[in-house]
Design a protein around this motif. Sequence first.
Motif, short mmCIF file in Angstrom:
data_model
loop_
_atom_site.label_atom_id
_atom_site.label_comp_id
_atom_site.label_asym_id
_atom_site.label_seq_id
_atom_site.Cartn_x
_atom_site.Cartn_y
_atom_site.Cartn_z
N ILE A 35 1.03 -1.18 -0.15
CA ILE A 35 0.10 -0.18 0.13
C ILE A 35 1.39 1.12 -0.44
O ILE A 35 1.88 1.72 0.91
CB ILE A 35 -1.17 0.33 1.59
CG1 ILE A 35 -1.69 -1.21 1.11
CG2 ILE A 35 -2.02 1.16 1.08
CD1 ILE A 35 -2.78 -1.15 2.60
N PRO A 36 1.36 2.03 -1.34
CA PRO A 36 1.67 2.71 -1.25
C PRO A 36 1.83 4.05 -0.01
O PRO A 36 0.11 4.34 -0.12
CB PRO A 36 1.62 3.20 -2.66
CG PRO A 36 1.18 2.28 -3.43
CD PRO A 36 0.54 1.96 -2.46
N GLY A 37 2.72 4.77 0.36
CA GLY A 37 2.25 5.87 0.96
C GLY A 37 1.67 5.07 3.23
O GLY A 37 2.04 5.73 3.45
N LEU A 38 1.86 4.03 3.02
CA LEU A 38 1.41 3.15 4.44
C LEU A 38 2.57 2.18 4.52
O LEU A 38 2.05 1.21 5.72
CB LEU A 38 -0.33 2.91 4.45
CG LEU A 38 -1.66 3.90 3.90
CD1 LEU A 38 -2.24 3.80 4.45
CD2 LEU A 38 -1.13 4.67 5.28
N GLU A 39 3.66 2.02 3.97
CA GLU A 39 4.61 1.57 3.96
C GLU A 39 4.62 0.48 5.48
O GLU A 39 4.93 -0.66 5.91
CB GLU A 39 6.14 1.31 3.32
CG GLU A 39 5.43 0.65 1.93
CD GLU A 39 4.97 2.67 1.40
OE1 GLU A 39 5.57 2.14 0.60
OE2 GLU A 39 4.90 3.70 1.70
N SER A 275 -15.56 1.82 -6.58
CA SER A 275 -13.72 2.03 -6.46
C SER A 275 -13.51 2.31 -8.06
O SER A 275 -12.22 2.98 -8.13
CB SER A 275 -13.45 0.93 -5.68
OG SER A 275 -11.92 0.37 -6.53
N SER A 276 -14.46 1.67 -8.61
CA SER A 276 -13.88 2.25 -10.32
C SER A 276 -14.30 3.68 -9.92
O SER A 276 -13.27 4.49 -11.24
CB SER A 276 -14.93 1.37 -10.87
OG SER A 276 -14.66 1.56 -12.97
N LEU A 277 -15.16 3.79 -9.53
CA LEU A 277 -15.82 6.22 -10.36
C LEU A 277 -14.02 6.28 -9.07
O LEU A 277 -13.64 7.84 -10.38
CB LEU A 277 -16.72 5.72 -9.61
CG LEU A 277 -18.24 5.31 -10.60
CD1 LEU A 277 -19.08 5.40 -9.59
CD2 LEU A 277 -18.12 6.07 -11.74
N THR A 278 -14.02 5.91 -8.45
CA THR A 278 -12.92 7.01 -7.36
C THR A 278 -11.30 6.56 -8.48
O THR A 278 -10.60 7.48 -8.43
CB THR A 278 -12.56 6.65 -6.30
OG1 THR A 278 -12.98 5.09 -6.19
CG2 THR A 278 -14.03 6.67 -5.19
N HIS A 279 -11.55 5.17 -8.24
CA HIS A 279 -9.70 5.38 -9.51
C HIS A 279 -9.76 6.43 -10.93
O HIS A 279 -8.49 6.55 -10.70
CB HIS A 279 -9.79 4.28 -9.82
CG HIS A 279 -8.69 3.74 -10.32
ND1 HIS A 279 -7.78 3.75 -9.97
CD2 HIS A 279 -8.18 3.43 -12.06
CE1 HIS A 279 -6.72 3.36 -11.01
NE2 HIS A 279 -6.62 2.82 -11.59
N ARG A 280 -11.36 6.24 -11.53
CA ARG A 280 -10.82 7.37 -12.57
C ARG A 280 -11.84 8.71 -12.45
O ARG A 280 -11.13 9.74 -12.66
CB ARG A 280 -12.25 6.93 -13.38
CG ARG A 280 -12.08 5.56 -14.55
CD ARG A 280 -12.93 4.66 -15.15
NE ARG A 280 -12.03 3.63 -15.56
CZ ARG A 280 -12.28 2.45 -15.04
NH1 ARG A 280 -12.21 2.40 -13.67
NH2 ARG A 280 -11.54 1.51 -15.60
N LEU A 281 -12.05 9.61 -11.44
CA LEU A 281 -12.18 10.63 -11.14
C LEU A 281 -11.83 11.23 -9.58
O LEU A 281 -11.59 12.58 -9.66
CB LEU A 281 -14.37 10.50 -11.18
CG LEU A 281 -14.60 10.32 -12.56
CD1 LEU A 281 -16.84 10.35 -12.12
CD2 LEU A 281 -14.30 10.97 -13.38
N PRO A 287 -3.04 7.57 -3.60
CA PRO A 287 -2.83 6.79 -3.84
C PRO A 287 -3.37 5.80 -2.79
O PRO A 287 -3.96 3.78 -3.24
CB PRO A 287 -1.52 6.01 -4.10
CG PRO A 287 -0.96 7.71 -4.57
CD PRO A 287 -1.92 8.07 -3.22
N HIS A 288 -3.12 5.50 -1.77
CA HIS A 288 -3.00 4.46 -0.88
C HIS A 288 -4.77 4.31 -0.79
O HIS A 288 -5.19 3.38 0.24
CB HIS A 288 -2.41 4.80 1.00
CG HIS A 288 -2.60 5.87 1.42
ND1 HIS A 288 -2.25 6.75 1.31
CD2 HIS A 288 -4.68 6.20 1.84
CE1 HIS A 288 -2.72 7.70 2.34
NE2 HIS A 288 -4.17 7.21 2.41
N GLY A 289 -5.12 5.04 -1.03
CA GLY A 289 -6.90 5.17 -0.87
C GLY A 289 -7.48 4.44 -1.52
O GLY A 289 -8.69 3.09 -1.54
N LEU A 293 -9.93 0.09 -1.08
CA LEU A 293 -10.38 0.30 -2.41
C LEU A 293 -10.82 -1.06 -2.40
O LEU A 293 -11.80 -1.64 -2.59
CB LEU A 293 -11.16 1.32 -2.62
CG LEU A 293 -11.61 2.78 -1.66
CD1 LEU A 293 -12.04 3.91 -2.84
CD2 LEU A 293 -12.88 2.12 -0.92
N ALA A 294 -9.62 -1.78 -2.89
CA ALA A 294 -9.32 -2.61 -4.06
C ALA A 294 -9.22 -3.49 -3.68
O ALA A 294 -9.61 -4.46 -4.59
CB ALA A 294 -8.03 -2.38 -5.08
#
Length: 329
Positions: A35-39, A275-281, A287-289, A293-294
Amino acid sequence: MSHWEVSKLPLSTTTSFYYAIFNRSNFMTFTLMGIPGLEAQHLWLSLPFFSMFLAILISNGAILFMLAREPTLHTPMYLLLALLMVADLISTLALLPKLLCLFWFNDRDIAVNACFTQMFFIHGTSVVRSALLVAMAFDRFVAVCEPLCYNTVLSHSLVGHLGLMALAKGVILILPMPLLLQRLTFCHKVIPHTYCDHMAVVKLACDDTRPNRIYGLFVILLVVGLDLVLIGFSYGLILQAVIRLNSQDAIYKALNTCSAHLFVILITYVPALFSSLTHRLGHNIPPHGHILLANLYLLIPSMFNPIIYGMKTKDIQVKVAKCLCRRHS
């Protein structure tokens, strides 16, 4: 090209040549970032993920054991439910063991073939799960609209064919994804994810990835779009039949028959679409969010499906009570 011919090439060309051979070989490995940013919080994050892993294994395993043991539960609805829970277990086993190894032991490396295999099972079981929800919507339509013909229409052989069709759909739609990826050359090897997500791997390639992206979008539209249309059509017919009922008790009974399946549809499609909408919009979401969600949209249905059917289905409640009474006595 022979080794002698390669040695006569310029150094940069020789390096590129050997890199291309290595890059396409079965010995190549990717590195999962987690999880990027939460290593730094990976160890703490492993606790809720491990809890979900245990909950999914125990709850789904218990319901499957009960469905297999009780002959009275060998009805079409429960057979489809058993197939759904098998798909949930396979998806969980493809995702969480590697994720927990990453969090606990910092085991980030994954061989390219293992990565493509994980991708196939995670995305394939998602397609199978969606197809089974369509079959369950058809099951609820027959139960509400044609109750007298239920056992005739939904025979065990038809349920078996529906299960095989769901499996075939998952294999046929997802198998081209790793096959298309094998033709690519990868310039980067670090996957900013906790598992081998299709688009996360596609972004690592330095070749033209338009066929991969187009095919990925085609699968999403075909699975989510078409399956939701079929489910909506089934429930439109169910709603039409319910409106015609004059008795409030009959309306309540009809809606209660579909309630568990409706809840499962909500927890399956709403997190995935969100998850799909937040990824695109959702460009302002870190990034960790997106990564969290994924993971959650894969795990939430697997964790809550047995709880929902356990709470909303009287037959399962009765069998659980009987099992507990036997153990107590």
